[in-house]
Scaffold this motif. Structure first.
Motif, PDB file in Angstrom:
ATOM      1  N   TRP A 176     -14.026  25.907  19.294  1.00 21.86           N
ATOM      2  CA  TRP A 176     -12.691  26.286  18.804  1.00 21.86           C
ATOM      3  C   TRP A 176     -11.863  26.902  19.924  1.00 21.86           C
ATOM      4  O   TRP A 176     -10.699  26.566  20.102  1.00 21.86           O
ATOM      5  N   PHE A 177     -12.475  27.809  20.718  1.00 24.94           N
ATOM      6  CA  PHE A 177     -11.767  28.399  21.852  1.00 24.94           C
ATOM      7  C   PHE A 177     -11.385  27.327  22.865  1.00 24.94           C
ATOM      8  O   PHE A 177     -10.259  27.322  23.394  1.00 24.94           O
ATOM      9  N   HIS A 178     -12.332  26.426  23.172  1.00 21.87           N
ATOM     10  CA  HIS A 178     -12.074  25.389  24.166  1.00 21.87           C
ATOM     11  C   HIS A 178     -10.892  24.511  23.765  1.00 21.87           C
ATOM     12  O   HIS A 178     -10.015  24.219  24.588  1.00 21.87           O
ATOM     13  N   VAL A 179     -10.869  24.077  22.501  1.00 22.35           N
ATOM     14  CA  VAL A 179      -9.793  23.203  22.024  1.00 22.35           C
ATOM     15  C   VAL A 179      -8.443  23.899  22.121  1.00 22.35           C
ATOM     16  O   VAL A 179      -7.415  23.264  22.401  1.00 22.35           O
ATOM     17  N   ARG A 180      -8.421  25.211  21.959  1.00 21.56           N
ATOM     18  CA  ARG A 180      -7.175  25.964  22.009  1.00 21.56           C
ATOM     19  C   ARG A 180      -6.866  26.496  23.397  1.00 21.56           C
ATOM     20  O   ARG A 180      -6.000  27.343  23.576  1.00 21.56           O
ATOM     21  N   GLY A 181      -7.577  25.999  24.381  1.00 19.89           N
ATOM     22  CA  GLY A 181      -7.230  26.320  25.761  1.00 19.89           C
ATOM     23  C   GLY A 181      -7.721  27.664  26.241  1.00 19.89           C
ATOM     24  O   GLY A 181      -7.243  28.157  27.279  1.00 19.89           O
ATOM     25  N   VAL A 182      -8.651  28.263  25.523  1.00 17.43           N
ATOM     26  CA  VAL A 182      -9.216  29.547  25.942  1.00 17.43           C
ATOM     27  C   VAL A 182     -10.582  29.278  26.575  1.00 17.43           C
ATOM     28  O   VAL A 182     -11.398  28.530  26.019  1.00 17.43           O
ATOM     29  N   ASP A 183     -10.826  29.865  27.735  1.00 16.02           N
ATOM     30  CA  ASP A 183     -12.100  29.675  28.411  1.00 16.02           C
ATOM     31  C   ASP A 183     -13.228  30.254  27.549  1.00 16.02           C
ATOM     32  O   ASP A 183     -13.243  31.454  27.261  1.00 16.02           O
ATOM     33  N   PRO A 184     -14.203  29.423  27.131  1.00 18.57           N
ATOM     34  CA  PRO A 184     -15.302  29.947  26.298  1.00 18.57           C
ATOM     35  C   PRO A 184     -16.080  31.068  26.972  1.00 18.57           C
ATOM     36  O   PRO A 184     -16.546  31.996  26.293  1.00 18.57           O
TER      37      PRO A 184
END
Length: 217
Positions: free
Chosen positions: A190-198
């Motif tokens: 979910w973080f990755h898809v929203r552009g947040v570094d996991p």
């Protein structure tokens, strides 16, 4: 084996059958009723898994069609599962080498899921058994932990756990750990898809976890 303690007679259930692959699914279903009647529905998954592996061992190493008995005995402290067959020669054991890992996988699962297990040889057969603790109140101080309660509720809402499932000394550990890992993996996606570094999200979560435990000042 009579596992009666505290002067309370044990509950017993036994099913004789021929060990063939097509009977395993029915056996798993038959196990559910006595466990729920005895008030330990949380052990259903664990017992089903162990019985499946032990009966599969009979099929694979003794032979399909072998007369087999599954016995469950419970008291206030423990639930004992016994799978008996008439072959005293094919003694099961955990694998000791990498080449034996595949053939010993079933017992490896039983050893991981159950509290303990063993084999009792007889002149005309053997019993492979495993046990689970059933004493109430063994929660390792988890009662009253609001963050644990929130996580349990989230995993249940998420559809990874049946209502009321908790970790413990049985398959609960395996099921809950796997469910939590899947949830974490989905959140990282979910973080990755929203552009947040996991990795950044994990670092933040780790810092908050350590702060909650008092490891950070």
């Amino acid at each position: 084996m009579n596992v009666c303690q505290y002067g309370v007679p044990p509950k017993e259930w036994e099913l004789p059958f021929l060990a063939v692959p097509e009977r395993v699914a029915r056996l798993r279903r038959n196990i559910c009723a006595p466990l729920r009647l005895w008030g330990v529905p949380e052990l259903v998954d664990a017992v089903q898994l162990c019985v499946t592996e032990l009966v599969t061992n009979v099929i694979n190493h003794v032979g399909a069609g072998t007369p087999t008995w599954v016995t469950m005995t419970a008291n206030e402290a423990r639930l004992r599962i016994e799978v008996s067959d008439p072959d005293a020669q094919a003694m099961p054991s955990l694998p000791r080498t990498a080449s034996a890992q595949e053939s010993g996988r079933g017992l490896g699962i039983v050893a991981t899921v159950a509290d303990r297990w063993g084999v009792i040889p007889y002149e005309h057969g053997k019993v492979v058994w495993c046990e689970f603790g059933t004493e109430p109140g063994c929660d390792d101080g988890q009662v009253g932990d609001p963050r644990l309660a929130q996580a349990d509720a989230l995993l249940t809402l998420y559809g990874r756990l049946p209502a009321g499932r908790r970790g413990g000394s049985t398959l609960g550990r395996v099921v809950v750990d796997e469910a939590a890992t899947e949830l974490i993996a989905d959140l990282l996606h979910w973080f990755h898809v929203r552009g947040v570094d996991p990795d950044t999200a994990l670092d933040r979560a780790q810092r908050r976890f350590e702060t909650g435990l008092g490891l950070r000042r």
